[in-house]
Design a protein around this motif. Structure first.
Motif, mmCIF file in Angstrom:
data_model
loop_
_atom_site.group_PDB
_atom_site.id
_atom_site.type_symbol
_atom_site.label_atom_id
_atom_site.label_comp_id
_atom_site.label_asym_id
_atom_site.label_seq_id
_atom_site.Cartn_x
_atom_site.Cartn_y
_atom_site.Cartn_z
ATOM 1 N N ASN A 5 0.900 -1.119 0.191
ATOM 2 C CA ASN A 5 -0.012 -0.130 -0.015
ATOM 3 C C ASN A 5 0.817 1.281 0.012
ATOM 4 O O ASN A 5 0.632 2.394 -0.681
ATOM 5 C CB ASN A 5 -0.881 -0.022 1.125
ATOM 6 C CG ASN A 5 -2.236 -0.448 1.047
ATOM 7 O OD1 ASN A 5 -2.655 -0.718 -0.027
ATOM 8 N ND2 ASN A 5 -2.719 -0.748 2.153
ATOM 9 N N LEU A 6 2.044 1.320 0.724
ATOM 10 C CA LEU A 6 2.684 2.403 1.107
ATOM 11 C C LEU A 6 3.785 2.819 0.250
ATOM 12 O O LEU A 6 4.390 3.689 0.307
ATOM 13 C CB LEU A 6 3.105 2.489 2.527
ATOM 14 C CG LEU A 6 2.181 2.421 3.556
ATOM 15 C CD1 LEU A 6 2.910 2.272 5.045
ATOM 16 C CD2 LEU A 6 1.110 3.808 3.581
ATOM 17 N N PRO A 22 6.379 6.032 0.107
ATOM 18 C CA PRO A 22 5.919 7.506 -0.368
ATOM 19 C C PRO A 22 4.592 7.513 -0.447
ATOM 20 O O PRO A 22 3.824 8.647 -0.413
ATOM 21 C CB PRO A 22 6.252 7.667 -1.891
ATOM 22 C CG PRO A 22 6.554 6.249 -2.341
ATOM 23 C CD PRO A 22 6.966 5.361 -1.250
ATOM 24 N N SER A 23 3.837 6.325 -0.284
ATOM 25 C CA SER A 23 2.219 6.115 -0.261
ATOM 26 C C SER A 23 1.611 7.279 -1.424
ATOM 27 O O SER A 23 0.808 8.189 -0.946
ATOM 28 C CB SER A 23 1.626 7.004 1.025
ATOM 29 O OG SER A 23 0.452 6.577 1.220
ATOM 30 N N PRO A 24 1.878 6.940 -2.552
ATOM 31 C CA PRO A 24 1.468 7.783 -3.659
ATOM 32 C C PRO A 24 -0.082 8.079 -3.648
ATOM 33 O O PRO A 24 -0.632 9.039 -3.955
ATOM 34 C CB PRO A 24 1.724 7.184 -5.134
ATOM 35 C CG PRO A 24 1.908 5.776 -4.528
ATOM 36 C CD PRO A 24 2.499 5.738 -3.182
ATOM 37 N N ASP A 49 9.885 9.311 7.382
ATOM 38 C CA ASP A 49 9.798 10.037 6.314
ATOM 39 C C ASP A 49 8.524 9.200 5.181
ATOM 40 O O ASP A 49 8.455 9.561 4.142
ATOM 41 C CB ASP A 49 10.883 10.024 5.377
ATOM 42 C CG ASP A 49 11.500 8.717 5.234
ATOM 43 O OD1 ASP A 49 10.790 7.820 5.528
ATOM 44 O OD2 ASP A 49 12.577 8.630 4.306
ATOM 45 N N ILE A 50 7.500 8.595 6.173
ATOM 46 C CA ILE A 50 6.691 7.984 5.528
ATOM 47 C C ILE A 50 5.867 9.015 4.648
ATOM 48 O O ILE A 50 5.334 10.088 5.277
ATOM 49 C CB ILE A 50 5.625 7.042 6.361
ATOM 50 C CG1 ILE A 50 4.893 6.027 5.678
ATOM 51 C CG2 ILE A 50 5.353 7.669 7.479
ATOM 52 C CD1 ILE A 50 4.206 5.128 6.369
ATOM 53 N N GLY A 51 5.108 8.700 3.221
ATOM 54 C CA GLY A 51 4.410 9.803 2.634
ATOM 55 C C GLY A 51 5.324 10.823 2.167
ATOM 56 O O GLY A 51 4.504 11.468 1.191
ATOM 57 N N GLY A 92 -7.895 1.778 3.979
ATOM 58 C CA GLY A 92 -7.446 3.299 3.394
ATOM 59 C C GLY A 92 -6.158 3.797 4.049
ATOM 60 O O GLY A 92 -5.873 4.948 3.911
ATOM 61 N N PHE A 93 -5.279 3.023 4.593
ATOM 62 C CA PHE A 93 -4.293 3.521 5.171
ATOM 63 C C PHE A 93 -3.206 4.146 4.154
ATOM 64 O O PHE A 93 -2.630 5.183 4.310
ATOM 65 C CB PHE A 93 -3.690 2.281 5.688
ATOM 66 C CG PHE A 93 -4.584 1.760 7.072
ATOM 67 C CD1 PHE A 93 -4.788 2.576 8.247
ATOM 68 C CD2 PHE A 93 -5.065 0.689 6.932
ATOM 69 C CE1 PHE A 93 -5.628 2.112 9.191
ATOM 70 C CE2 PHE A 93 -5.907 -0.072 7.760
ATOM 71 C CZ PHE A 93 -6.211 0.790 8.955
ATOM 72 N N GLY A 94 -3.395 3.731 2.844
ATOM 73 C CA GLY A 94 -2.358 4.221 2.092
ATOM 74 C C GLY A 94 -3.212 5.302 1.213
ATOM 75 O O GLY A 94 -2.698 5.788 0.207
ATOM 76 N N SER A 95 -4.421 5.406 1.332
ATOM 77 C CA SER A 95 -5.289 6.244 0.457
ATOM 78 C C SER A 95 -6.078 7.474 1.371
ATOM 79 O O SER A 95 -5.514 8.244 1.912
ATOM 80 C CB SER A 95 -6.168 5.748 -0.207
ATOM 81 O OG SER A 95 -6.940 4.654 0.496
ATOM 82 N N TYR A 96 -7.232 7.239 1.763
ATOM 83 C CA TYR A 96 -8.206 8.344 2.253
ATOM 84 C C TYR A 96 -7.866 8.647 3.688
ATOM 85 O O TYR A 96 -8.043 9.761 4.087
ATOM 86 C CB TYR A 96 -9.544 7.941 2.165
ATOM 87 C CG TYR A 96 -9.960 6.921 3.111
ATOM 88 C CD1 TYR A 96 -10.605 7.080 4.360
ATOM 89 C CD2 TYR A 96 -10.471 5.457 2.509
ATOM 90 C CE1 TYR A 96 -11.057 5.979 4.982
ATOM 91 C CE2 TYR A 96 -10.682 4.625 3.095
ATOM 92 C CZ TYR A 96 -11.357 4.515 4.533
ATOM 93 O OH TYR A 96 -11.664 3.457 5.156
#
Length: 700
Positions: free
Chosen positions: A60-61, A551-553, A542-544, A131-135
């Motif tokens: 996801n991330l 980078p969690s695009p 530095d997640i995201g 939705g941890f990598g999205s909303y």
């Protein structure tokens, strides 16, 4: 003639007996539903659910591309419970209950339900609500700062373990209760296929035959071998990542200029494994999207710096080159999503009308619920159909219980969700729950026809509608993202459960055991998935962030969808809207061409959704996936039968080993243990400057 007719019937019966699955298991007693949901099955499910949640969270991330892990879940569940029973037998423990395919189905259902909460985006029927990598992550200040908007605390909600667990518990169960009254209509009356559920059932059935058990042991051995190799490779790589841009993942395999444009092989066992599982077309589409964007479009647009967009912007500003990357990617995703939404809804409506017309021509219209009747025998009904229908109708789930539970949970949710997200009003939630059962039915029905879940499409519609309804000044961005979570939570779990009913139908697992295991697995996921995300969030600071390991695009994509829903299109860079419209239309045109073209031609037309992913991230992971495809292609040519049997376990081992390495890596990061070596690659000119600088330093 009579004799020849009798001989023909006898021959047909013999042939039917040969292909009948249930005749193989005819002498075995089917346990009651309480004996299918065993403590050992739940213990194994919790272990595998936690393991797969870590793997899914990592995927996801990083890129958000998540292959189906159902085969791995079924295979590992079979292996662990078979080993469990054998160990107890050898220990002399009396009255050990035999391990059955029904119990295997319970483990499969529970594991997929648990790890499914960790999914952020999914197109197959095995969707997810987390939705941890999205909303959810899109609500954070970290993603907000990247979007280029002015900091507005009213439109920010940072992750916290407490509210994430509470929110998931509130929204993840409604979809289960919404489709329970329709279980018989979907499975018995309409005879929907549910391709993934049917394939899983065939897999589990095969495990419990002597030949299948022997093959399963060999597959588990292969999975374990590549799991160890992948885990060890991840551990080895860690030693060389002692700084930014260090390690094998920063190896400029195609040259430094190509590396600056994201063209390199990053030695990821995970995405080599993903490439071995995913269809060739998906992998080629990802690489094609990377070449089109990072190889052609972005270099050309960067030459327009100072004309199309200001030259002095921050690198992360959406008014610069990042805006083109993000919004063109969004336009491809929305175009693909809209086309597939209309396509699936058209097929669903057409098929549903035909089903109802056919049933209206019968004496009575079959309805769900009763303990008996319905699904009466027809001349075409096989021995397997009769046996499965008999068992499927045996243990009924009272419709009044399901409907009452839906109403109670909906009322609780309407009262509590606005307390978690104060930007979301109670009437936003109430309208969602009025509309959601209809959408849940459509999604479950369409999933049974096409194996395609539209849950995330419904979620994106909620982002735009509720976001615009709430308005920016009232926290419309957070309201839209939260409404997305509410909608996905209902719609995706509905299709998950109906698919599990299909799997249970074909393995003679009771509908009650399927429902109970789905509920238990969902409850496990509501705790495990947020905990895993919290571990990542705390361990990797530095997640995201762009260019980081995680980078969690999708989070930035969802955030910008919410901004579009609230603010409109006025904030886009010059000519960005024109390009977005062009790619939106192109996504629809390519999908239409794929459906209208002959199969031989259609298999060469790319998938717009897969092409969109590297537009923001870059094509490096597409190179990994294509290498996985190449390995699978060569293996298929050299030994097709062996490749078909062992490629999925090998790929699963690569994915699982690299994914599980993340756990000790996170623990080391939390403990402050840093890698001892930085392996970095510089150009010759830069290296000369570095050497000269070091030479001037005083010797110690």
């Amino acid at each position: 003639m009579a004799r020849s007719g009798r001989e023909r019937r006898d021959q047909e019966e013999e042939e039917a007996a040969v292909v009948s699955v249930e005749r193989v298991f005819e002498g075995r007693v089917v346990p009651g539903w309480k004996e299918q949901v065993t403590l050992r099955a739940l213990a194994v499910s919790a272990l595998l659910g936690a393991m797969f949640s870590v793997i899914v969270m990592k995927l996801n991330l990083t890129t958000g591309i998540i292959p189906s892990l159902n085969v791995s879940a079924g295979l590992l569940g079979f292996f662990l419970l078979t080993s469990w029973t054998k160990l107890l037998d050898k220990a002399g423990v009396a009255s050990v209950r035999p391990f059955t395919r029904q119990e295997n189905t319970v483990v499969q259902t529970c594991v997929v339900a648990c790890s499914g909460i960790a999914f952020s985006d999914a197109d197959l029927c095995t969707g997810g609500t987390g939705g941890f990598g999205s909303y959810i992550f899109a609500m954070s200040d970290r993603i907000s700062d990247q979007s280029g908007e002015a900091r507005d605390e009213h439109n920010i909600k940072n992750p916290s373990l407490g509210w994430m667990i509470g929110f998931l518990f509130i929204v993840s169960f409604l979809g289960l209760f919404s489709v329970v009254p329709l279980r018989k209509i979907m499975i018995i009356d309409y005879k929907l296929i549910y391709p993934s559920g049917t394939a899983t059932a065939h897999l589990i059935n095969s495990f419990h035959t002597p030949q299948g058990a022997k093959l399963a042991k060999m597959q588990v051995k292969m999975l374990g071998k590549f799991f160890v190799m992948s885990f060890s490779w991840g551990f080895f790589q860690w030693f060389y990542t002692g700084g930014d841009g260090c390690g094998f993942m920063s190896f400029p395999t195609l040259g430094l200029e190509a590396y600056r444009n994201k063209f390199f092989f990053d030695f990821s066992a995970t995405y080599v494994g993903v490439g071995m599982i995913c269809p060739y077309l998906v992998n080629i589409s990802v690489l094609l999207g990377g070449v089109m964007s990072w190889g052609i479009m972005w270099p050309l647009i960067e030459h327009k710096k100072g004309d199309w967009y200001p030259a002095d912007l921050k690198p992360s500003s959406l008014r610069g080159i990042v805006g083109y990357r993000v919004f063109i990617s969004i336009s491809l995703i929305l175009g693909d999503g809209l086309y597939n939404f209309l396509k699936v809804m058209t097929r669903t409506t057409t098929a549903l009308v035909m089903q109802v017309r056919a049933m209206m021509s019968e004496p009575t219209l079959p309805v769900s619920g009763g303990g008996g009747g319905g699904g009466g025998q027809t001349p075409e009904e096989t021995f397997d159909d009769k046996r499965r229908t008999e068992l499927f109708l045996k243990d009924q789930i009272p419709n009044w219980l399901a409907l009452s539970a839906y109403v109670v949970i909906a009322v609780v949710s309407i009262a509590t969700v606005p307390r978690i997200f104060h930007q979301l009003r109670w009437y936003h939630v109430a309208v969602s729950y009025v509309v959601a059962p209809v959408l849940a039915f459509c999604n479950a029905y369409g999933c049974g026809l096409t194996d395609w879940s539209l849950a995330t499409t419904y979620g994106k519609l909620a982002i735009f509608t509720v976001g615009a309804w709430a308005d920016a000044s009232d926290g419309g961005i957070i309201a839209g993202l939260a409404a997305c979570g509410v909608m996905i939570g209902i719609v995706s779990t509905a299709s998950d459960l109906t698919q599990d009913f299909k799997t249970g139908y074909m393995t003679l697992a009771s509908p009650r055991s399927m429902f109970v295991s789905q509920v238990i697995g969902t409850a496990m996921g509501c705790v495990i998935a947020p905990s895993v995300f919290w571990l990542f969030y705390k361990a990797f600071h530095d997640i995201g962030m762009p260019g980081s390991e995680y980078p969690s695009p999708n989070a930035l994509v969802y955030r910008n969808m919410a901004i579009l829903g609230v603010q409109g299109l006025g904030s886009l860079p010059k000519h960005c809207l024109d390009l977005c419209i062009g790619f939106f239309v192109a996504a629809i045109a390519v999908n239409l061409a794929r459906d209208l073209a002959a199969p031989k031609v259609a298999r060469f037309l790319p998938l717009p959704m897969a092409m969109a992913i590297p537009f923001y991230l870059g094509p490096y992971f597409g190179i990994d996936m294509c290498i996985g495809s190449l390995i699978r292609f060569v293996w298929d040519r050299l030994d097709g039968a062996r490749a078909k049997a062992f490629a999925p376990p090998v790929a699963s081992g690569l994915i699982c080993g690299d994914g599980i390495w993340t756990l000790p890596q996170s623990v080391l990061a939390l403990a402050g243990v840093k890698p001892p070596i930085c392996m970095k690659f510089l150009s010759r000119t830069t290296n000369i400057k570095v050497d000269a600088f070091i030479a001037k330093l005083p010797s110690s």
